[in-house]
Design an enzyme around this catalytic site. Structure first.
Site, mmCIF file in Angstrom:
data_model
loop_
_atom_site.group_PDB
_atom_site.id
_atom_site.type_symbol
_atom_site.label_atom_id
_atom_site.label_comp_id
_atom_site.label_asym_id
_atom_site.label_seq_id
_atom_site.Cartn_x
_atom_site.Cartn_y
_atom_site.Cartn_z
ATOM 1 N N SER A 107 -7.604 2.185 6.552
ATOM 2 C CA SER A 107 -7.473 1.577 5.224
ATOM 3 C C SER A 107 -8.441 0.411 5.061
ATOM 4 O O SER A 107 -8.705 -0.319 6.022
ATOM 5 C CB SER A 107 -6.036 1.064 5.071
ATOM 6 O OG SER A 107 -5.928 0.198 3.963
ATOM 7 N N TYR A 130 -10.744 1.528 -2.004
ATOM 8 C CA TYR A 130 -10.166 1.444 -3.347
ATOM 9 C C TYR A 130 -11.310 1.436 -4.342
ATOM 10 O O TYR A 130 -12.470 1.293 -3.975
ATOM 11 C CB TYR A 130 -9.334 0.159 -3.483
ATOM 12 C CG TYR A 130 -8.151 0.144 -2.555
ATOM 13 C CD1 TYR A 130 -6.984 0.806 -2.891
ATOM 14 C CD2 TYR A 130 -8.215 -0.516 -1.340
ATOM 15 C CE1 TYR A 130 -5.896 0.807 -2.039
ATOM 16 C CE2 TYR A 130 -7.129 -0.522 -0.473
ATOM 17 C CZ TYR A 130 -5.977 0.150 -0.831
ATOM 18 O OH TYR A 130 -4.914 0.154 0.023
ATOM 19 N N THR A 156 -9.127 6.145 -2.890
ATOM 20 C CA THR A 156 -7.784 6.067 -3.470
ATOM 21 C C THR A 156 -7.933 5.930 -4.978
ATOM 22 O O THR A 156 -8.485 4.940 -5.462
ATOM 23 C CB THR A 156 -7.036 4.844 -2.888
ATOM 24 O OG1 THR A 156 -6.848 5.063 -1.488
ATOM 25 C CG2 THR A 156 -5.689 4.645 -3.545
ATOM 26 N N LYS A 252 -7.884 10.767 -3.059
ATOM 27 C CA LYS A 252 -6.451 10.670 -2.723
ATOM 28 C C LYS A 252 -5.669 10.032 -3.866
ATOM 29 O O LYS A 252 -6.008 8.937 -4.322
ATOM 30 C CB LYS A 252 -6.292 9.824 -1.455
ATOM 31 C CG LYS A 252 -4.852 9.523 -1.093
ATOM 32 C CD LYS A 252 -4.783 8.842 0.270
ATOM 33 C CE LYS A 252 -3.410 8.276 0.546
ATOM 34 N NZ LYS A 252 -3.110 7.087 -0.252
ATOM 35 N N HIS A 276 1.153 8.090 -3.458
ATOM 36 C CA HIS A 276 1.014 6.839 -2.698
ATOM 37 C C HIS A 276 2.325 6.487 -1.994
ATOM 38 O O HIS A 276 2.731 5.322 -1.936
ATOM 39 C CB HIS A 276 0.597 5.718 -3.661
ATOM 40 C CG HIS A 276 -0.323 4.693 -3.062
ATOM 41 N ND1 HIS A 276 -1.660 4.643 -3.306
ATOM 42 C CD2 HIS A 276 -0.083 3.664 -2.203
ATOM 43 C CE1 HIS A 276 -2.197 3.628 -2.649
ATOM 44 N NE2 HIS A 276 -1.255 3.029 -1.972
ATOM 45 N N ASP A 307 0.155 14.443 0.874
ATOM 46 C CA ASP A 307 0.628 13.204 1.488
ATOM 47 C C ASP A 307 1.853 12.746 0.694
ATOM 48 O O ASP A 307 2.021 13.131 -0.450
ATOM 49 C CB ASP A 307 -0.530 12.191 1.379
ATOM 50 C CG ASP A 307 -0.124 10.744 1.364
ATOM 51 O OD1 ASP A 307 -0.029 10.159 2.437
ATOM 52 O OD2 ASP A 307 0.069 10.184 0.266
ATOM 53 N N GLY A 330 2.127 8.777 6.995
ATOM 54 C CA GLY A 330 1.895 7.335 6.921
ATOM 55 C C GLY A 330 3.018 6.634 7.656
ATOM 56 O O GLY A 330 2.885 6.233 8.809
ATOM 57 N N ARG A 331 4.185 6.558 7.000
ATOM 58 C CA ARG A 331 5.307 5.813 7.606
ATOM 59 C C ARG A 331 5.679 6.377 8.972
ATOM 60 O O ARG A 331 6.046 5.629 9.882
ATOM 61 C CB ARG A 331 6.515 5.853 6.675
ATOM 62 C CG ARG A 331 6.270 5.094 5.377
ATOM 63 C CD ARG A 331 7.468 5.073 4.477
ATOM 64 N NE ARG A 331 7.190 4.366 3.246
ATOM 65 C CZ ARG A 331 6.782 4.938 2.114
ATOM 66 N NH1 ARG A 331 6.604 6.260 2.054
ATOM 67 N NH2 ARG A 331 6.534 4.222 1.049
HETATM 68 C C1 GLV Z 1 -1.731 -0.276 -0.580
HETATM 69 O O1 GLV Z 1 -2.415 0.696 -0.796
HETATM 70 C C2 GLV Z 1 -0.302 -0.289 -0.646
HETATM 71 O O2 GLV Z 1 0.288 0.717 -1.063
HETATM 72 O O3 GLV Z 1 0.304 -1.312 -0.322
#
Ligand code: GLV
Length: 387
Positions: A107, A130, A156, A252, A276, A307, A330-331
């Site tokens: 990121s 970004y 993103t 994304k 997201h 995702d 991700g998480r």
């Molecule tokens: C950043 O992309 C967030 O979701 O905090």
């Protein structure tokens, strides 16, 4: 040492070990968190078709994402502040991904910089950006990513303005944490985390501090996004970014068939169906629900990834069976990292791999690239009748 058998075990350990403001940052969605919750619960609506008496020997989860060989089609998603979940977190996660043979996406809002990650890995990783106003800074990010041998840029496209996550405001999220009575009381209970943090110099946003101009509070993600992000983004600007980078581009944050067609027109190499992680538009549909519509629109023209909501190998299988060529966690990997550092990320990957492999076998499939709708039982309500 507890017996760790599922991502949920890692999540509980992550919560115990990591300061509340960082754990909460990872585990929240925006506003009411409806989309955040449905990203997971919608996967549960889909059931699997069991097959028996088929040869299950010699299975393979190997595949490709954007032309790169992967041990399984599961990439580590770009996640901001990963280096606050655990000291040098991005380096540890990138190394775990490299050893496992899956892509790592760094990121822009990471704590370890692009150069830090490149210095500690041997295989190319992906870099996420970004859509910022400052062309010079964008060009510098692309140049740094090129110098670090990144093999793709992930743009993103769903965060021109940041969705509100209540907990971040209440916790006063910043990197490094600002010392308030509440944060100090909480930090005092996180000794192993704190000792590791004291031993590293990487405690700020490594890609931003010292590189971006006019950032009034470099420790605050909220102030940086408000000042630097471009609210007037359009498809022409996305095309410009593609030119400025000059290599492979993954877009994304696509959650609509019309946007998916536009993404194909601007020449994306892959798109990621994503909301997201439920952190932006609360009330949007889950990624897995939108996937079939996007596949119908562009599935034969561009590589589609998914995702948001993946917490298990069964989820991965469902996304692949609905047509995705790749998925992201991700998480799930951040839980592993927060729980046990690099070994925890490896553990998260092992858990998901085993779940995917065994589920595939019980569905009567030997090759992950042969998964399809024939493996699923999807109720009519899943597709919904949204007007
Ligand atoms: C950043 O992309 C967030 O979701 O905090």
């Amino acid at each position: 040492m507890p017996v760790i058998t599922e991502i949920e075990d890692l999540r509980r350990m992550h919560k115990r070990r990591t300061p509340k403001m960082f754990y909460d940052y990872a585990e929240s969605g925006s506003w009411t968190e409806q989309t955040f919750r449905e990203n997971s619960s919608d996967f549960d609506m889909i059931r699997l078709r069991q097959r028996i008496a088929v040869d299950m020997a010699g299975r393979s989860t190997k595949s490709q994402m954007i032309g790169e060989d992967v041990a399984m089609p599961v990439a580590l998603a770009p996640v901001g502040l990963t280096g606050m979940q655990c000291a040098d977190g991005e380096i540890k996660a990138a190394r775990a991904a490299e050893k496992f043979g899956v892509p790592f996406a760094l990121s822009t809002m990471s704590i370890c910089s692009i150069e830090d990650v490149a210095d500690h890995t041997t295989r190319p990783f992906w870099f996420q950006v970004y859509t910022l106003k400052d062309d010079e800074f964008m060009q510098r990010l692309f140049d740094r990513a090129r110098a670090a041998n990144c093999s793709a840029i992930v743009i993103t496209v769903d965060l021109q303005i940041m969705g509100q996550r209540h907990k971040d405001l209440k916790n006063g999220l910043s990197a490094p944490p600002k010392f308030t009575i509440a944060s100090m009381a909480n930090l005092a209970t996180k000794i192993p985390w704190g000792l590791e943090m004291l031993r590293t110099k990487r405690r700020f946003f490594g890609n931003i501090v010292g590189h971006a101009k006019g950032v009034s509070d470099p420790s605050s993600l909220a102030s940086w996004t408000a000042e630097a992000f471009d609210p007037s983004l359009d498809w022409e600007r996305i095309k410009q970014f593609r030119k400025m980078w000059g290599g492979k581009v993954i877009l994304k944050g696509i959650l609509d068939a019309e946007d998916a067609r536009k993404a194909v027109e601007v020449g994306a190499d892959a798109i990621v169906v994503s909301n997201h992680g439920g952190r932006q538009l609360d009330g949007a549909l889950s990624s897995i629900r939108i996937l079939p519509e996007v596949m119908d629109a562009v599935g034969d023209k561009v590589e589609v990834h998914l995702d948001s909501g993946i917490r298990s190998g069964q989820d991965v299988l469902k996304a692949l069976a609905l047509g995705a060529k790749g998925t992201y966690i991700g998480r799930a990997f951040v839980n592993g990292l927060g729980a046990m550092g690099e070994a925890g990320v490896t553990k998260a990957l092992e858990i998901i791999h085993k779940e995917l492999d065994v589920t595939m076998a019980l569905c009567g499939e030997r090759d992950v690239t042969n998964l399809g709708k024939h493996n699923l039982l999807v109720p009519k309500e899943f597709y919904g009748d949204w007007a």
